[in-house]
Design a protein around this motif. Structure first.
Motif, PDB file in Angstrom:
ATOM      1  N   ALA A 368       0.803  -1.218   0.000  1.00 43.94           N
ATOM      2  CA  ALA A 368       0.000   0.000   0.000  1.00 43.94           C
ATOM      3  C   ALA A 368       0.836   1.268   0.000  1.00 43.94           C
ATOM      4  N   GLY A 369       2.160   1.163   0.048  1.00 42.41           N
ATOM      5  CA  GLY A 369       3.008   2.337  -0.024  1.00 42.41           C
ATOM      6  C   GLY A 369       3.708   2.646   1.285  1.00 42.41           C
ATOM      7  N   ALA A 370       4.192   3.865   1.411  1.00 39.94           N
ATOM      8  CA  ALA A 370       4.951   4.271   2.597  1.00 39.94           C
ATOM      9  C   ALA A 370       4.613   5.719   2.940  1.00 39.94           C
ATOM     10  N   LEU A 371       4.537   5.994   4.240  1.00 44.49           N
ATOM     11  CA  LEU A 371       4.248   7.330   4.754  1.00 44.49           C
ATOM     12  C   LEU A 371       5.478   7.856   5.474  1.00 44.49           C
ATOM     13  N   VAL A 372       5.855   9.104   5.199  1.00 47.73           N
ATOM     14  CA  VAL A 372       7.001   9.738   5.842  1.00 47.73           C
ATOM     15  C   VAL A 372       6.547  11.038   6.493  1.00 47.73           C
ATOM     16  N   VAL A 373       6.872  11.181   7.773  1.00 51.77           N
ATOM     17  CA  VAL A 373       6.633  12.421   8.507  1.00 51.77           C
ATOM     18  C   VAL A 373       7.983  12.904   9.015  1.00 51.77           C
ATOM     19  N   LYS A 374       8.364  14.116   8.666  1.00 48.90           N
ATOM     20  CA  LYS A 374       9.671  14.613   9.093  1.00 48.90           C
ATOM     21  C   LYS A 374       9.600  16.101   9.394  1.00 48.90           C
ATOM     22  N   SER A 375      10.495  16.539  10.262  1.00 45.76           N
ATOM     23  CA  SER A 375      10.507  17.940  10.654  1.00 45.76           C
ATOM     24  C   SER A 375      11.907  18.315  11.108  1.00 45.76           C
ATOM     25  N   LEU A 396      15.341  31.934  13.099  1.00 46.51           N
ATOM     26  CA  LEU A 396      14.657  30.725  13.559  1.00 46.51           C
ATOM     27  C   LEU A 396      13.815  30.217  12.400  1.00 46.51           C
ATOM     28  N   ALA A 397      14.155  29.052  11.898  1.00 50.43           N
ATOM     29  CA  ALA A 397      13.466  28.492  10.732  1.00 50.43           C
ATOM     30  C   ALA A 397      13.064  27.056  11.025  1.00 50.43           C
ATOM     31  N   SER A 398      12.015  26.610  10.367  1.00 51.36           N
ATOM     32  CA  SER A 398      11.563  25.235  10.531  1.00 51.36           C
ATOM     33  C   SER A 398      11.000  24.716   9.217  1.00 51.36           C
ATOM     34  N   ALA A 399      11.016  23.412   9.068  1.00 49.76           N
ATOM     35  CA  ALA A 399      10.440  22.760   7.888  1.00 49.76           C
ATOM     36  C   ALA A 399       9.817  21.450   8.334  1.00 49.76           C
ATOM     37  N   THR A 400       8.513  21.310   8.104  1.00 52.33           N
ATOM     38  CA  THR A 400       7.782  20.091   8.463  1.00 52.33           C
ATOM     39  C   THR A 400       7.101  19.552   7.218  1.00 52.33           C
ATOM     40  N   GLU A 401       7.233  18.263   6.998  1.00 55.84           N
ATOM     41  CA  GLU A 401       6.686  17.667   5.778  1.00 55.84           C
ATOM     42  C   GLU A 401       6.051  16.314   6.076  1.00 55.84           C
ATOM     43  N   VAL A 402       4.930  16.075   5.426  1.00 57.96           N
ATOM     44  CA  VAL A 402       4.275  14.767   5.437  1.00 57.96           C
ATOM     45  C   VAL A 402       4.059  14.372   3.984  1.00 57.96           C
ATOM     46  N   TYR A 404       3.457  10.884   1.124  1.00 60.67           N
ATOM     47  CA  TYR A 404       3.079   9.483   0.933  1.00 60.67           C
ATOM     48  C   TYR A 404       3.604   9.031  -0.425  1.00 60.67           C
ATOM     49  N   HIS A 405       4.231   7.875  -0.445  1.00 61.28           N
ATOM     50  CA  HIS A 405       4.800   7.346  -1.683  1.00 61.28           C
ATOM     51  C   HIS A 405       4.261   5.949  -1.925  1.00 61.28           C
ATOM     52  N   VAL A 406       3.779   5.710  -3.129  1.00 61.51           N
ATOM     53  CA  VAL A 406       3.283   4.381  -3.486  1.00 61.51           C
ATOM     54  C   VAL A 406       3.684   4.075  -4.925  1.00 61.51           C
ATOM     55  N   ALA A 407       4.074   2.843  -5.159  1.00 64.18           N
ATOM     56  CA  ALA A 407       4.416   2.361  -6.501  1.00 64.18           C
ATOM     57  C   ALA A 407       3.495   1.202  -6.843  1.00 64.18           C
ATOM     58  N   ILE A 408       2.724   1.371  -7.917  1.00 61.89           N
ATOM     59  CA  ILE A 408       1.787   0.341  -8.361  1.00 61.89           C
ATOM     60  C   ILE A 408       2.104   0.026  -9.808  1.00 61.89           C
ATOM     61  N   GLN A 409       2.706  -1.124 -10.018  1.00 60.46           N
ATOM     62  CA  GLN A 409       3.132  -1.540 -11.350  1.00 60.46           C
ATOM     63  C   GLN A 409       3.958  -0.438 -12.012  1.00 60.46           C
ATOM     64  N   ASN A 410       3.465   0.174 -13.066  1.00 65.19           N
ATOM     65  CA  ASN A 410       4.245   1.183 -13.786  1.00 65.19           C
ATOM     66  C   ASN A 410       4.042   2.594 -13.257  1.00 65.19           C
ATOM     67  N   HIS A 411       3.291   2.742 -12.180  1.00 63.24           N
ATOM     68  CA  HIS A 411       2.958   4.056 -11.640  1.00 63.24           C
ATOM     69  C   HIS A 411       3.725   4.299 -10.345  1.00 63.24           C
ATOM     70  N   ASP A 412       4.275   5.481 -10.219  1.00 59.61           N
ATOM     71  CA  ASP A 412       4.991   5.877  -9.008  1.00 59.61           C
ATOM     72  C   ASP A 412       4.484   7.253  -8.592  1.00 59.61           C
ATOM     73  N   ILE A 413       3.922   7.345  -7.374  1.00 62.36           N
ATOM     74  CA  ILE A 413       3.239   8.561  -6.950  1.00 62.36           C
ATOM     75  C   ILE A 413       3.805   9.037  -5.621  1.00 62.36           C
ATOM     76  N   VAL A 414       4.107  10.337  -5.550  1.00 60.29           N
ATOM     77  CA  VAL A 414       4.488  10.994  -4.305  1.00 60.29           C
ATOM     78  C   VAL A 414       3.558  12.188  -4.118  1.00 60.29           C
ATOM     79  N   ALA A 415       2.923  12.288  -2.946  1.00 55.40           N
ATOM     80  CA  ALA A 415       2.046  13.418  -2.653  1.00 55.40           C
ATOM     81  C   ALA A 415       2.262  13.832  -1.215  1.00 55.40           C
ATOM     82  N   GLY A 416       2.204  15.148  -0.977  1.00 58.10           N
ATOM     83  CA  GLY A 416       2.445  15.576   0.392  1.00 58.10           C
ATOM     84  C   GLY A 416       2.142  17.036   0.620  1.00 58.10           C
ATOM     85  N   VAL A 417       2.389  17.455   1.862  1.00 57.41           N
ATOM     86  CA  VAL A 417       2.206  18.832   2.283  1.00 57.41           C
ATOM     87  C   VAL A 417       3.389  19.216   3.158  1.00 57.41           C
ATOM     88  N   ASP A 418       3.857  20.441   3.040  1.00 57.92           N
ATOM     89  CA  ASP A 418       4.915  20.906   3.932  1.00 57.92           C
ATOM     90  C   ASP A 418       4.610  22.314   4.424  1.00 57.92           C
TER      91      ASP A 418
END
Length: 762
Positions: A368-375, A396-402, A404-418
């Motif tokens: 089903a893919g992989a979820l990454v949460v980083k800050s 003072l700076a910050s960067a937070t990102e969520v 989601y990456h999934v690969a289904i056969q010939n399709h590779d999708i990354v979607a997120g918000v930061d």
């Protein structure tokens, strides 16, 4: 006997694979010989499906969701011959289990998995052009200057280091003809060196804990935001493994400087850690004899601990921090000797602290893919003190990102918000001009990759940013990879970007922030669009000779760029009454060119030749309505780099040579051509590595053609020329690195990989 048992175990596990999911491939990768040795970090790609994986510390790997049909599975590892397996899916057994033996060839092969693109594939399978320095190359180049990464980056094609202070040694990076203002520097994907810390931060990053460096040339704003206009440089840290690493490094330089560093890492079952600590001392030196230090007095120490947790079979957590403290002082020789008078009492004291913290959570949902949460949070405090003047501020700076990456056969999708924040506050005791700002930017991004077949891959991305001050910015991106055959491939890449206006431009650093005006409310962000076209020919192996030819065409246009306007002010704290303000021009900055590269490898010999042609200019209309066309200052039109290295057994020797054509300066004059030549060597034996290096052998310095510091009217109130060449002369350094972890390593961990296969099948 061990080899026979290994093959027997693999066969038994293959028979037990019928109960598992269809089209899953598992393997243990090892070397040949009488003693079995597994290989960790081997790149494995299912070419027709665009799927990839790396072997772990036990040599084990697993690839799921392999499409039906004939598939070619390719194994590649530095220093070993590639191996391809042809497998038909589905088989009678649903799971293929095998033991793969790679044969050593004593030759480096450029097969490295790229982390910057979020989908962890080899560079050769990505539509976006990415230049990668692997761990071996980073280590070799870092010995030339172990204190920071500036020399490592200097070795890369299209990258030009620009010094911004004649006496303090601060510098930035020019990429494809654009200044460091348009280059985004990342550490493990985190923007820790932007804005206020940009021109000091690059000289504070030690390479001791780096696994690889990835350079994305051209627009890369979909994943990294608007600042990625000229490109992105991502510094990837080493990851702990079951094999313990405890390195101690000492380095000394002929200019009275030394470095000491430690790096320790290890993974013990579900827990891993790494720790880096580096100290740098550097004595001030006047190379030119003009009475000013080109090498500043410097004390710096850095520490960076990282903790890694395997929370479960699917979840991994990384928590880390970093701290750097630096005191950097330059000035007149008389001031350092305590003999300053009213005519030469000048100094620059740079004191800074850099504190960062980060965490990253990875959760693998298998098919089903992989979820990454980083800050990451970044705090940078710096003061610049001159006679009669003080500039002090904190970012003072910050960067937070969520994402989601999934690969289904010939399709590779990354979607997120930061979500990114950037707040600068100037000290109460600093300049009378307060240049505070506070930005909040929220971005939504998506990237889609489609593998038409084994030869053609399309990548499309889109990002929308909302900024609390400058509102909405849409950023499209597209790239196409076509592998015409086993030899020839092409890439096309296009995208847009934007840059928020701040006072932290290279011109402000050169002015030491004296009389730099705040950004006016009428100033808008700079908008850019551009692209690259790349072709690469990797000729067939002929009797062990590997030849690679490549050419990269690049183009970027920045609409309404920020221009530095100078005028006269009544405030002259150091005798300099020049006032600098920024405004949008009613024209554009345009840069374009081509990089041509040739690389040859034969056994232990490797040679490379790169030529970069850059045309970078500005075109706008002045206040009188007259068109103005000017060449971008400090950009060499012609850059040639030549490198050669030879490795035999435990010994390596390398030569590098660079040519920079004359550059245009802001005052309309032209600088001189510059040659830089260096020789490095290293010898390793078991737990010990000895290295030595000579830089700038020809002793070519900009000050050989005239001074860079001028009285105004005395040297207590100097003026500085633009820096386009080296200010330091011939430099020799030598040191040792001791691998203490050698004494604690396991001799034969191969059985562990087979046991892991058994655990999976059970």
């Amino acid at each position: 006997m061990k080899k026979l048992l290994l093959i027997l175990f693999a066969g038994l596990f293959a028979l037990s694979g019928n109960i598992h999911a269809q089209n899953t491939f598992r393997a243990v990768v090892k070397t040949g010989g009488e003693e079995v040795e597994v290989l960790a970090g081997v790149g494995v790609v299912v070419a027709g499906a665009g799927l990839s994986a790396l072997t772990d510390t036990t040599g084990f790997l697993e690839i799921r969701n392999i499409p039906d049909g004939d598939q070619t599975i390719e194994f590649s590892y530095i220093g070993y011959f590639r191996r391809k397996l042809k497998v038909h899916f589905p088989q009678g057994a649903e799971i293929v289990v095998t033991v793969v033996n790679l044969e050593s060839q004593g030759l480096q092969i450029d097969d490295v998995v790229v982390a910057s693109t979020r989908n962890y594939q080899k560079a050769e399978y990505l539509p976006t052009q990415v230049d990668v320095m692997d761990e071996e190359e980073v280590e070799q180049e870092s010995h030339d200057k172990p204190s920071d990464v500036s020399h490592v980056l200097h070795e890369q094609s299209g990258v030009q280091m620009q010094r911004t202070s004649a006496v303090s040694g601060t510098m930035g990076i020019r990429l494809q003809g654009l200044s460091s203002d348009y280059v985004q520097i990342l550490q493990d994907g985190f923007p820790l060196y932007g804005g206020f810390s940009n021109l000091v931060g690059i000289t504070q990053i030690p390479p001791l804990n780096l696994q690889q460096i990835e350079i994305l040339k051209g627009p890369a704003s979909t994943l990294y935001g608007g600042d990625a206009i000229a490109g992105v440089i991502n510094l990837i840290s080493k990851q702990p493994s079951a094999q313990p690493v405890y390195d101690v490094m000492f380095n000394g330089e002929s200019a009275t400087a030394f470095d000491g560093g430690i790096y320790a890492s290890q993974k013990i079952k579900w827990f891993g850690f790494s720790l880096m600590g580096v100290y740098r001392y550097q004595q001030q030196k006047d190379w030119s004899g003009y009475g000013f230090t080109e090498t500043p007095l410097l004390h710096r120490y850095s520490i960076s601990p990282q903790l890694y947790f395997d929370l479960s079979a699917h979840a991994k957590l990384n928590i880390g921090a970093g701290y750097t403290n630096e005191n950097r002082t330059g000035g007149t020789d008389a001031w350092f000797k305590g003999a300053a008078d009213s005519t030469n009492d000048y100094y620059e004291k740079n004191m800074s602290q850099h504190i960062s913290g980060n965490f990253k959570l990875d959760y693998d949902f298998a098919k089903a893919g992989a979820l990454v949460v980083k800050s990451a949070v970044n705090y940078f405090d710096r003061s610049l003190q001159l006679p009669g003047y003080l500039f002090r501020g904190a970012q003072l700076a910050s960067a937070t990102e969520v994402h989601y990456h999934v690969a289904i056969q010939n399709h590779d999708i990354v979607a997120g918000v930061d979500v990114r924040t950037d707040k600068f506050t100037e000290g109460a005791d600093s300049s009378i001009l307060k240049r505070n700002y506070s930005f909040l930017t929220v971005g939504l991004f998506g990237q889609y990759m489609y593998h038409f077949d084994a030869k053609t891959t399309l990548e499309a991305g889109f990002r929308v940013d909302y900024n609390n001050v400058y509102k909405v910015y849409p950023l499209p991106h597209a790239a196409l990879l076509r592998r015409w055959n086993d030899v020839f491939s092409t890439r096309v890449n296009f995208g847009m970007g934007y840059k928020l206006p701040t006072i932290f431009q290279s011109q402000s650093e050169e002015a030491r922030f004296i009389n730099v005006l705040p950004i006016a409310a009428t100033v808008n962000p700079e908008i850019s669009f551009g692209g690259t076209f790349n072709w690469k020919a990797q000729l067939p192996n002929f009797n062990g000779v590997h030849i690679t030819l490549n050419q990269l065409y690049f183009f970027t246009e920045i609409v309404h760029p920020l221009l530095a306007d100078t005028s006269t002010s009544s405030y002259c704290p150091t005798g300099d009454c020049t006032q600098t303000g920024y405004s949008n021009s009613n024209g554009y900055t345009q840069t374009g060119g081509v990089e041509t590269g040739f690389n040859l490898k034969y056994r232990g010999l490797e040679t490379g030749l790169t030529y970069t042609l850059t045309d970078s200019h500005n075109k706008y209309t002045d206040n009188s309505g007259n068109p103005v066309l000017s060449t971008n200052p400090l950009t060499s039109k012609h850059i040639i780099s030549m490198m050669a290295g030879y490795e035999i057994k435990n010994f390596f020797i390398g030569v590098d040579c660079y040519y920079y054509s004359p550059v245009k300066l802001d005052d309309g004059s032209t600088g001189r051509r510059i040659w830089e030549v260096g020789i490095s060597a290293q010898y390793s034996y078991k737990f010990l590595l000895i290295f030595a290096n000579i830089e700038n052998i020809a002793d070519i310095r900009q000050t050989s053609y005239g001074p860079v510091v001028f009285p105004n009217p005395t040297f207590s109130h100097p003026l500085f020329a633009e820096i386009y060449g080296p200010l330091e002369g011939r430099l020799f350094n030598a040191g040792i690195k001791i691998h203490l972890g050698y004494f604690a390593r396991k001799k034969n961990p191969a059985v562990t990989g087979i046991e892991k296969l058994k655990e999976k099948d059970d």
